[in-house]
Design a protein around this motif. Structure first.
Motif, PDB file in Angstrom:
ATOM      1  N   TYR A  74      -2.896  12.218  -2.202  1.00 50.00           N
ATOM      2  CA  TYR A  74      -2.425  10.903  -1.723  1.00 50.00           C
ATOM      3  C   TYR A  74      -1.369  10.996  -0.617  1.00 50.00           C
ATOM      4  O   TYR A  74      -0.967   9.981  -0.072  1.00 50.00           O
ATOM      5  CB  TYR A  74      -1.803  10.114  -2.884  1.00 50.00           C
ATOM      6  CG  TYR A  74      -2.826   9.503  -3.807  1.00 50.00           C
ATOM      7  CD1 TYR A  74      -3.711   8.542  -3.346  1.00 50.00           C
ATOM      8  CD2 TYR A  74      -2.902   9.890  -5.140  1.00 50.00           C
ATOM      9  CE1 TYR A  74      -4.660   7.985  -4.182  1.00 50.00           C
ATOM     10  CE2 TYR A  74      -3.844   9.332  -5.982  1.00 50.00           C
ATOM     11  CZ  TYR A  74      -4.716   8.374  -5.496  1.00 50.00           C
ATOM     12  OH  TYR A  74      -5.654   7.829  -6.320  1.00 50.00           O
TER      13      TYR A  74
ATOM     14  N   PHE B 269      -8.799   5.209   1.044  1.00 47.94           N
ATOM     15  CA  PHE B 269      -9.492   4.026   0.507  1.00 47.94           C
ATOM     16  C   PHE B 269     -10.582   3.524   1.444  1.00 47.94           C
ATOM     17  O   PHE B 269     -10.588   3.831   2.631  1.00 47.94           O
ATOM     18  CB  PHE B 269      -8.487   2.881   0.283  1.00 47.94           C
ATOM     19  CG  PHE B 269      -7.319   3.295  -0.567  1.00 47.94           C
ATOM     20  CD1 PHE B 269      -7.405   3.247  -1.947  1.00 47.94           C
ATOM     21  CD2 PHE B 269      -6.144   3.751   0.016  1.00 47.94           C
ATOM     22  CE1 PHE B 269      -6.343   3.634  -2.734  1.00 47.94           C
ATOM     23  CE2 PHE B 269      -5.071   4.148  -0.770  1.00 47.94           C
ATOM     24  CZ  PHE B 269      -5.174   4.081  -2.142  1.00 47.94           C
TER      25      PHE B 269
ATOM     26  N   THR C 176     -11.411  -0.058  -4.062  1.00 45.42           N
ATOM     27  CA  THR C 176     -10.814  -0.717  -5.225  1.00 45.42           C
ATOM     28  C   THR C 176     -11.008  -2.242  -5.115  1.00 45.42           C
ATOM     29  O   THR C 176     -11.269  -2.756  -4.028  1.00 45.42           O
ATOM     30  CB  THR C 176      -9.307  -0.390  -5.318  1.00 45.42           C
ATOM     31  OG1 THR C 176      -8.678  -0.884  -4.147  1.00 45.42           O
ATOM     32  CG2 THR C 176      -9.064   1.108  -5.442  1.00 45.42           C
TER      33      THR C 176
ATOM     34  N   GLU D 117       5.031  -3.646  -7.695  1.00 46.35           N
ATOM     35  CA  GLU D 117       3.698  -3.060  -7.843  1.00 46.35           C
ATOM     36  C   GLU D 117       3.831  -1.546  -7.952  1.00 46.35           C
ATOM     37  O   GLU D 117       4.513  -0.899  -7.155  1.00 46.35           O
ATOM     38  CB  GLU D 117       2.768  -3.427  -6.675  1.00 46.35           C
ATOM     39  CG  GLU D 117       1.356  -2.930  -7.003  1.00 46.35           C
ATOM     40  CD  GLU D 117       0.283  -3.291  -5.977  1.00 46.35           C
ATOM     41  OE1 GLU D 117       0.578  -4.019  -5.008  1.00 46.35           O
ATOM     42  OE2 GLU D 117      -0.851  -2.817  -6.148  1.00 46.35           O
TER      43      GLU D 117
ATOM     44  N   GLY E 258       2.098   1.939  -7.492  1.00 48.32           N
ATOM     45  CA  GLY E 258       0.971   2.534  -6.760  1.00 48.32           C
ATOM     46  C   GLY E 258       0.207   1.535  -5.921  1.00 48.32           C
ATOM     47  O   GLY E 258      -0.965   1.266  -6.179  1.00 48.32           O
TER      48      GLY E 258
ATOM     49  N   GLY F  97      -1.248   1.517  -3.017  1.00 37.15           N
ATOM     50  CA  GLY F  97      -2.360   1.910  -2.133  1.00 37.15           C
ATOM     51  C   GLY F  97      -2.115   1.494  -0.696  1.00 37.15           C
ATOM     52  O   GLY F  97      -1.134   1.888  -0.070  1.00 37.15           O
TER      53      GLY F  97
ATOM     54  N   GLU G  79       6.055   3.850  -4.973  1.00 35.91           N
ATOM     55  CA  GLU G  79       5.022   4.608  -4.254  1.00 35.91           C
ATOM     56  C   GLU G  79       5.563   6.007  -3.960  1.00 35.91           C
ATOM     57  O   GLU G  79       6.596   6.155  -3.328  1.00 35.91           O
ATOM     58  CB  GLU G  79       4.661   3.893  -2.946  1.00 35.91           C
ATOM     59  CG  GLU G  79       3.684   4.655  -2.069  1.00 35.91           C
ATOM     60  CD  GLU G  79       2.400   5.017  -2.807  1.00 35.91           C
ATOM     61  OE1 GLU G  79       1.569   4.136  -3.050  1.00 35.91           O
ATOM     62  OE2 GLU G  79       2.234   6.226  -3.168  1.00 35.91           O
ATOM     63  N   VAL G  80       4.804   7.002  -4.410  1.00 35.09           N
ATOM     64  CA  VAL G  80       5.269   8.377  -4.258  1.00 35.09           C
ATOM     65  C   VAL G  80       4.822   8.961  -2.908  1.00 35.09           C
ATOM     66  O   VAL G  80       5.388   9.956  -2.458  1.00 35.09           O
ATOM     67  CB  VAL G  80       4.740   9.205  -5.462  1.00 35.09           C
ATOM     68  CG1 VAL G  80       3.292   9.579  -5.291  1.00 35.09           C
ATOM     69  CG2 VAL G  80       5.591  10.399  -5.757  1.00 35.09           C
TER      70      VAL G  80
ATOM     71  N   LEU H  45       1.333   6.650   2.527  1.00 29.50           N
ATOM     72  CA  LEU H  45       0.821   5.334   2.113  1.00 29.50           C
ATOM     73  C   LEU H  45       1.902   4.266   2.234  1.00 29.50           C
ATOM     74  O   LEU H  45       1.611   3.106   2.525  1.00 29.50           O
ATOM     75  CB  LEU H  45       0.259   5.401   0.692  1.00 29.50           C
ATOM     76  CG  LEU H  45      -1.074   6.144   0.547  1.00 29.50           C
ATOM     77  CD1 LEU H  45      -1.526   6.204  -0.901  1.00 29.50           C
ATOM     78  CD2 LEU H  45      -2.160   5.477   1.394  1.00 29.50           C
TER      79      LEU H  45
ATOM     80  N   HIS I 289      -2.348  -1.823 -10.626  1.00 27.61           N
ATOM     81  CA  HIS I 289      -3.805  -1.813 -10.483  1.00 27.61           C
ATOM     82  C   HIS I 289      -4.265  -0.415 -10.069  1.00 27.61           C
ATOM     83  O   HIS I 289      -3.813   0.110  -9.052  1.00 27.61           O
ATOM     84  CB  HIS I 289      -4.246  -2.840  -9.431  1.00 27.61           C
ATOM     85  CG  HIS I 289      -5.738  -2.861  -9.276  1.00 27.61           C
ATOM     86  ND1 HIS I 289      -6.396  -2.207  -8.273  1.00 27.61           N
ATOM     87  CD2 HIS I 289      -6.696  -3.422 -10.055  1.00 27.61           C
ATOM     88  CE1 HIS I 289      -7.699  -2.382  -8.414  1.00 27.61           C
ATOM     89  NE2 HIS I 289      -7.897  -3.108  -9.496  1.00 27.61           N
ATOM     90  N   GLU I 290      -5.134   0.173 -10.857  1.00 19.62           N
ATOM     91  CA  GLU I 290      -5.607   1.544 -10.622  1.00 19.62           C
ATOM     92  C   GLU I 290      -4.423   2.484 -10.379  1.00 19.62           C
ATOM     93  O   GLU I 290      -4.422   3.270  -9.433  1.00 19.62           O
ATOM     94  CB  GLU I 290      -6.592   1.605  -9.452  1.00 19.62           C
ATOM     95  CG  GLU I 290      -7.970   1.078  -9.837  1.00 19.62           C
ATOM     96  CD  GLU I 290      -9.099   1.787  -9.092  1.00 19.62           C
ATOM     97  OE1 GLU I 290      -9.018   3.006  -8.933  1.00 19.62           O
ATOM     98  OE2 GLU I 290     -10.045   1.099  -8.701  1.00 19.62           O
ATOM     99  N   PHE I 291      -3.407   2.359 -11.192  1.00 20.48           N
ATOM    100  CA  PHE I 291      -2.251   3.255 -11.116  1.00 20.48           C
ATOM    101  C   PHE I 291      -2.302   4.272 -12.258  1.00 20.48           C
ATOM    102  O   PHE I 291      -2.201   5.485 -12.027  1.00 20.48           O
ATOM    103  CB  PHE I 291      -0.955   2.427 -11.191  1.00 20.48           C
ATOM    104  CG  PHE I 291       0.278   3.275 -11.306  1.00 20.48           C
ATOM    105  CD1 PHE I 291       0.741   4.007 -10.224  1.00 20.48           C
ATOM    106  CD2 PHE I 291       0.992   3.350 -12.502  1.00 20.48           C
ATOM    107  CE1 PHE I 291       1.880   4.804 -10.333  1.00 20.48           C
ATOM    108  CE2 PHE I 291       2.130   4.130 -12.614  1.00 20.48           C
ATOM    109  CZ  PHE I 291       2.569   4.860 -11.523  1.00 20.48           C
TER     110      PHE I 291
END
Ligand SMILES: C[S@@+](CC[C@H](N)C(=O)[O-])C[C@H]1O[C@@H](n2cnc3c(N)ncnc32)[C@H](O)[C@@H]1O
Length: 370
Positions: A13, A19, A27, A60, A62, A64, A92-93, A97, A153-155
């Motif tokens: 990532y 994506f 996603t 939020e 993650g 994306g 966010e790591v 992104l 979401h999708e984390f």
């Protein structure tokens, strides 16, 4: 899994946009604006039910490309939420992104990185298109203490898992080893018990399972914040209720990929064990959290979106659509999001509330869940 996905120099990532059609997977928020819009309505409704507490933050985990948050903020602005005192906090790591998110939400580039004080808990800040402060954090524990609407979401499917197998001597962990002959990677079974096996439940009937201690820790931090500072959590992911066994897989160019081949070049993911998340969220970590939180769900994405009005939203968008291709795209997005053979049943929704809301929720249950 952690190294492969988030190692600062080689993590999957960390340095590319993965994506969409040109990436490795797509996603729900990337499929259609309808997804984020209905989530925004859900959040506004539940925040109103709490008595519209201010200030508050929307978090939020993650994010994306930032698409879901961008759709949520657009709906917030339509409902004049910008007049309320709220901020946006993103966990966010990936620095790469975070730049894409900043462009999407704020139309700025690396805003206020150099000006931040050394002891600042966020690593970047800017302002959304609608005027709310947006801040980026590396870890959920760094978030400010205030009433919070959490979105994930999708984390959780991207958080590392341990694989365990029950043999005659008890639980053994599946580890990854280097094949000396050809330097490829291979799975091996640990000779002894490893610390991960301590997370197996006493009454576990499966002989092959995946556990994610990091997911449990994350949801416990979320639950503890919700209990102590007030808030609501919405977790969306593909997953199961503690009955699946072997789900670790890789994705590259929208196709399944062997996780041991060229690690770092493909996404790694495992189905989320929602029963483990619910257990962790309702079993407090410390004395301050002695009152457990409440959970609702899981419910299938198809049911949540239908109950929230996705069919009506589709009709409305189609009515103002003058272009046949766009109309067909809208219909196909609706089908992808809701068809049980596509994303409709695979994806599940789970909600988290503080126990103080029990009576209100009995009278006004969370929309989308029943
Ligand atoms: C599968 S993507 C989901 C993106 C987005 N929510 C969506 O649905 O389009 C996972 C996201 O979580 C981030 N991520 C992965 N592990 C993380 C961690 N340990 N802490 C914070 N963010 C992480 C990734 O960089 C990425 O933004």
């Amino acid at each position: 899994m952690k190294e492969v996905l988030t190692n600062p120099s080689a993590g999957y990532y960390m340095s590319k946009d993965v994506f969409g059609e040109k990436g490795d997977f797509i996603t729900s928020p990337e499929i259609s604006q309808m997804f984020g819009e209905l989530i925004a309505i859900w959040l506004i409704n539940e925040w109103t039910k709490c008595g519209k507490p201010t200030p508050f933050q929307i978090v939020e985990l993650g994010p994306g490309r930032g698409t879901l948050m961008s759709d949520v903020l657009r709906v917030f602005s339509k409902f004049k939420m910008a007049e309320s005192d709220f901020s946006v906090s993103l966990v966010e790591v990936s620095p790469y992104l975070s730049q894409i998110q900043e462009k999407c939400l704020c139309k700025t580039q690396n805003e206020k990185i150099s000006e931040l004080p050394i002891d600042s808990l966020h690593y970047k800040e800017s302002k959304s298109l609608y005027g709310s402060p947006v801040r980026w954090y590396n870890h959920i524990s760094d978030l400010p203490r205030t009433f919070t609407l959490f979105l994930a979401h999708e984390f959780f499917d991207a958080l590392p898992i341990h694989k365990l197998v029950k043999v005659d001597q008890g639980w053994r962990e599946v580890l990854i080893d280097l094949n000396r002959e050809d330097s490829t990677l291979r799975y091996v079974l640990s000779r002894e018990r490893t610390p991960a096996s301590l997370y197996c439940r006493e009454n576990e009937v499966r002989k092959d399972l995946e556990i994610s201690p990091q997911s449990s820790v994350m949801i416990q931090v979320m639950a503890s914040r919700i209990h102590q500072d007030g808030g609501i959590g919405l977790v969306i992911d593909y997953g199961h209720e503690g009955d699946k066994t072997d789900t670790l897989r890789g994705f590259k160019n929208h196709k399944l990929h062997d996780p041991l081949v060229k690690p770092g070049t493909a996404d790694l993911t495992a189905d989320v064990d929602f029963s483990a998340l619910k257990w962790a969220a309702t079993h407090p970590r410390s004395v301050e959290d002695w009152k457990a939180n409440l959970t609702f769900g899981t419910v299938d994405q198809k049911d949540f979106l239908t109950r929230m009005g996705i069919n009506m939203r589709l009709e409305k968008l189609l009515a103002s659509c003058r272009n046949e291709k766009l109309a067909n795209d809208l219909k196909s997005a609706h089908r992808m999001l809701t068809d049980p053979m596509e994303m409709g049943s695979k994806f599940k929704f789970l909600a988290l509330y503080p126990v103080v809301m029990e009576k209100i929720l009995l009278k006004y249950p969370p929309p989308g869940f029943s």
